[in-house]
Design an enzyme around this catalytic site. Structure first.
Site, PDB file in Angstrom:
ATOM      1  N   ALA A   1      -5.261   2.551  -3.406  1.00 58.07           N
ATOM      2  CA  ALA A   1      -6.548   3.078  -3.863  1.00 58.07           C
ATOM      3  C   ALA A   1      -6.401   4.491  -4.423  1.00 58.07           C
ATOM      4  CB  ALA A   1      -7.532   3.099  -2.703  1.00 58.07           C
ATOM      5  N   SER A   2      -5.224   5.076  -4.257  1.00 52.99           N
ATOM      6  CA  SER A   2      -5.058   6.479  -4.629  1.00 52.99           C
ATOM      7  C   SER A   2      -4.881   6.690  -6.124  1.00 52.99           C
ATOM      8  CB  SER A   2      -3.845   7.065  -3.903  1.00 52.99           C
ATOM      9  OG  SER A   2      -3.618   8.388  -4.360  1.00 52.99           O
TER      10      SER A   2
ATOM     11  N   TRP B   1      -9.608  16.036   4.472  1.00 51.51           N
ATOM     12  CA  TRP B   1     -10.999  15.612   4.726  1.00 51.51           C
ATOM     13  C   TRP B   1     -11.588  16.387   5.893  1.00 51.51           C
ATOM     14  CZ3 TRP B   1     -13.288  13.894   0.881  1.00 51.51           C
ATOM     15  CH2 TRP B   1     -12.856  12.829   0.091  1.00 51.51           C
TER      16      TRP B   1
ATOM     17  N   GLU C   1       0.345  -3.204   4.716  1.00 47.33           N
ATOM     18  CA  GLU C   1      -0.816  -2.321   4.828  1.00 47.33           C
ATOM     19  C   GLU C   1      -0.888  -1.582   6.161  1.00 47.33           C
ATOM     20  OE1 GLU C   1      -3.443  -0.925   3.823  1.00 47.33           O
ATOM     21  OE2 GLU C   1      -3.734  -1.732   1.820  1.00 47.33           O
ATOM     22  N   ASP C   2      -1.445  -0.370   6.127  1.00 45.18           N
ATOM     23  CA  ASP C   2      -1.690   0.346   7.391  1.00 45.18           C
ATOM     24  C   ASP C   2      -3.182   0.479   7.686  1.00 45.18           C
ATOM     25  OD1 ASP C   2      -2.197   2.231   5.315  1.00 45.18           O
ATOM     26  OD2 ASP C   2      -2.027   3.847   6.783  1.00 45.18           O
TER      27      ASP C   2
ATOM     28  N   LYS D   1     -10.841  -1.529  -1.581  1.00 46.83           N
ATOM     29  CA  LYS D   1     -10.539  -2.393  -0.440  1.00 46.83           C
ATOM     30  C   LYS D   1     -11.712  -2.248   0.536  1.00 46.83           C
ATOM     31  CE  LYS D   1      -5.646  -1.195  -0.992  1.00 46.83           C
ATOM     32  NZ  LYS D   1      -4.507  -0.400  -0.505  1.00 46.83           N
TER      33      LYS D   1
ATOM     34  N   LYS E   1     -11.538  18.630  -2.144  1.00 48.13           N
ATOM     35  CA  LYS E   1     -10.624  17.945  -1.220  1.00 48.13           C
ATOM     36  C   LYS E   1      -9.338  17.564  -1.936  1.00 48.13           C
ATOM     37  CE  LYS E   1      -8.755  14.082   0.657  1.00 48.13           C
ATOM     38  NZ  LYS E   1      -8.013  13.003  -0.012  1.00 48.13           N
TER      39      LYS E   1
ATOM     40  N   LYS F   1      -9.148   5.078   5.831  1.00 47.54           N
ATOM     41  CA  LYS F   1      -7.870   4.628   5.275  1.00 47.54           C
ATOM     42  C   LYS F   1      -8.096   3.465   4.309  1.00 47.54           C
ATOM     43  CE  LYS F   1      -4.806   6.085   9.000  1.00 47.54           C
ATOM     44  NZ  LYS F   1      -3.942   5.638  10.109  1.00 47.54           N
TER      45      LYS F   1
ATOM     46  N   ASP G   1      -0.067   5.140   0.891  1.00 48.40           N
ATOM     47  CA  ASP G   1      -0.295   6.155   1.927  1.00 48.40           C
ATOM     48  C   ASP G   1      -0.233   5.537   3.321  1.00 48.40           C
ATOM     49  OD1 ASP G   1      -0.994   8.366   0.097  1.00 48.40           O
ATOM     50  OD2 ASP G   1      -2.778   7.179  -0.344  1.00 48.40           O
TER      51      ASP G   1
ATOM     52  N   ASP H   1       0.877  -1.150   0.000  1.00 48.03           N
ATOM     53  CA  ASP H   1       0.000   0.000   0.000  1.00 48.03           C
ATOM     54  C   ASP H   1       0.934   1.225   0.000  1.00 48.03           C
ATOM     55  OD1 ASP H   1      -2.375   1.594   0.452  1.00 48.03           O
ATOM     56  OD2 ASP H   1      -1.635   1.841   2.506  1.00 48.03           O
TER      57      ASP H   1
HETATM   58  C1  G6P Z   1      -5.652   5.642  -0.059  1.00 49.61           C
HETATM   59  C2  G6P Z   1      -5.759   6.393   1.248  1.00 49.61           C
HETATM   60  C3  G6P Z   1      -7.119   7.039   1.394  1.00 49.61           C
HETATM   61  C4  G6P Z   1      -7.455   7.849   0.152  1.00 49.61           C
HETATM   62  C5  G6P Z   1      -7.472   6.938  -1.061  1.00 49.61           C
HETATM   63  C6  G6P Z   1      -7.787   7.667  -2.355  1.00 49.61           C
HETATM   64  O1  G6P Z   1      -6.334   4.444   0.070  1.00 49.61           O
HETATM   65  O2  G6P Z   1      -5.527   5.540   2.346  1.00 49.61           O
HETATM   66  O3  G6P Z   1      -7.084   7.875   2.528  1.00 49.61           O
HETATM   67  O4  G6P Z   1      -8.692   8.492   0.290  1.00 49.61           O
HETATM   68  O5  G6P Z   1      -6.192   6.342  -1.174  1.00 49.61           O
HETATM   69  O6  G6P Z   1      -6.750   8.563  -2.614  1.00 49.61           O
HETATM   70  P1  G6P Z   1      -6.787   9.712  -3.706  1.00 49.61           P
HETATM   71  O7  G6P Z   1      -5.364  10.229  -3.709  1.00 49.61           O
HETATM   72  O8  G6P Z   1      -7.163   9.066  -5.009  1.00 49.61           O
HETATM   73  O9  G6P Z   1      -7.789  10.698  -3.284  1.00 49.61           O
HETATM   74 MG    MG Z   2      -2.657   3.226   3.538  1.00 53.71          MG
END
Ligand code: G6P
Ligand code: MG
Length: 216
Positions: A116-117, A26, A170-171, A146, A77, A46, A12, A10
Site C-alpha cells: 500500500a506504500s 504516526w 503479509e504481516d 487492503k 507524517k 498496518k 513494510d 507485502d
Molecule cells: C503500508 C504500511 C502502512 C502504511 C501504508 C502507506 O501498508 O503497512 O503502515 O501507512 O503502507 O505507506 P506510505 O509509505 O505510502 O505512507
Molecule cells: Mg506490512
C-alpha cells in the site's frame, strides 16, 4: 495440494523493518494533536493507505479536520517517515528476506510486490532488492486499500499467474484478509494470535522454505 507459481510480498514489516517507522511517525503526529495510541491500535493501521490511516487516527483522538488539513497532516507524517528511512540500509532487511527471495528466483517462482506504500520503490532501491521483482504494485497504482484484494490481483495479472497459484506473504490483518478475498493462499509473518486467518504463520522469513509453499 496445488502448485504455487508466484509469491506476492507485502513490504513494510515483511521484507523490511519499516513498520516501526510508520508507527513512530504516526504516534508523533497523534502526540502533537494531544493524544496517544497503543501498539495494539497500531495493528489496525498496518497495510492500509496513508490517508485511511490518518482518518482512523483522527477518529481515535475524536478530532475533526477538513480535507485540506488532512492532506497537510499526512504530508507532515510522510516527511518525518522519509527522514527516518533516509539512511535505510540493506542491513534493515528482515531476517531471511534476501535469502528467501533468492531461493524463489533460483526455483523459477515469480515474485511480485503488493504494498500500500507510495514509498515502496525508494525502499526497494535503498535495500538493494528491487531486481528480484518481476512486478511491482504499490500505493500509487491502486484505488482500493487492503483488505480489498486489488493490489494482489493486479500483481497476479502482471505476472500472468492465476490467483489460485499465488501465495501472499503479509504481516497485517488487512493484508491477510486481502489475500484470502483474492482467492490466494497466505503466509503470515508475526503472531499467530493476531494473524489467525493465515494458512501458516511464521516468526520471520528465515523460517521459510520452498517446500512449505506447496504444502499450504
Ligand atoms: C503500508 C504500511 C502502512 C502504511 C501504508 C502507506 O501498508 O503497512 O503502515 O501507512 O503502507 O505507506 P506510505 O509509505 O505510502 O505512507
Ligand atoms: Mg506490512
Amino acid at each position: 495440494m496445488r502448485e504455487i507459481n508466484a509469491c506476492l510480498f507485502d513490504l513494510d514489516g515483511v521484507l523490511v523493518d519499516t513498520a516501526i517507522y510508520h508507527y513512530k511517525a504516526w504516534r508523533r503526529l497523534a502526540n502533537e494533536l494531544g493524544f496517544d495510541f497503543t501498539e495494539k491500535d497500531n495493528e489496525k493501521l498496518k497495510g492500509i493507505s496513508r490517508i485511511q490511516s490518518l482518518k482512523l487516527i483522527l477518529e481515535w483522538g475524536g478530532i475533526k479536520k477538513t480535507s485540506k488539513e488532512i492532506e497537510e497532516l499526512s504530508q507532515k507524517k510522510n516527511d518525518w517517515y522519509l527522514e527516518m528511512i533516509a539512511d535505510i540500509q540493506p542491513n534493515e532487511l528482515l531476517p531471511g528476506s534476501r535469502e528467501f527471495l533468492q531461493e524463489l528466483k533460483d526455483h523459477g517462482i515469480k515474485i511480485a510486490l503488493g504494498s500500500a506504500s507510495k514509498n515502496a520503490i525508494i525502499i526497494l532501491d535503498k535495500t538493494n532488492i528491487r531486481h528480484f521483482f518481476d512486478a511491482i504494485v504499490d500505493g500509487n497504482m491502486v484505488q482500493a486499500s487492503k483488505p480489498d484484494p486489488e493490489v494482489f490481483l493486479i500483481g497476479a495479472k502482471l505476472l500472468n499467474i492465476q490467483p489460485q497459484q499465488c501465495v501472499v506473504i503479509e504481516d497485517a490483518v488487512a493484508g491477510v484478509e486481502a489475500a484470502l478475498a483474492g482467492n490466494m493462499k497466505v503466509i503470515g509473518i508475526g503472531d499467530k494470535g493476531v494473524l489467525k486467518e493465515a494458512n501458516l504463520v511464521v516468526a520471520s522469513l528465515a523460517e521459510m522454505s520452498i517446500d512449505q509453499l506447496n504444502s499450504l
